[in-house]
Enzyme design. Sequence first.
Site: not given
Length: 128
Positions: A50, A87
């Site tokens: 990700s 993230k």
Amino acid sequence: LYKGAPLFSTSIRAGFQNLIEDDIEKRISLDKEFEIFSPSTFVFHISGDSMINMGIYEGDLAVVKKTSEINDKDIVIANIDGAYTIKIYRKKADKVWLEAANDEYKNIYPKYKLDIFGKVIGVTRKIK
């Protein structure tokens, strides 16, 4: 007494070769650069894809500083609704969310709780 690896002032080009000069700028220790011995510094293995557009890949090691000083667009380790992830922290006005660095993933908005563990201050990997 180990003083660290030498850091050359001459950069290495990824294109055409250049001459390496015998001028060591200084000696560096990654332990010292990332404050590995600080009780507020942690290292995590990365799994998943990700964050690939930020150059963070599966198998990398993320160096994380536990801090409450988090700003918009910082890369963080966070616990969102009971699950940890790496993230990009995003905040606009009173809205907070986590954003992946891979278009295959949607933004993550906390349903119940978002706790920031710390800020990623470095990433390293071994070349096999």
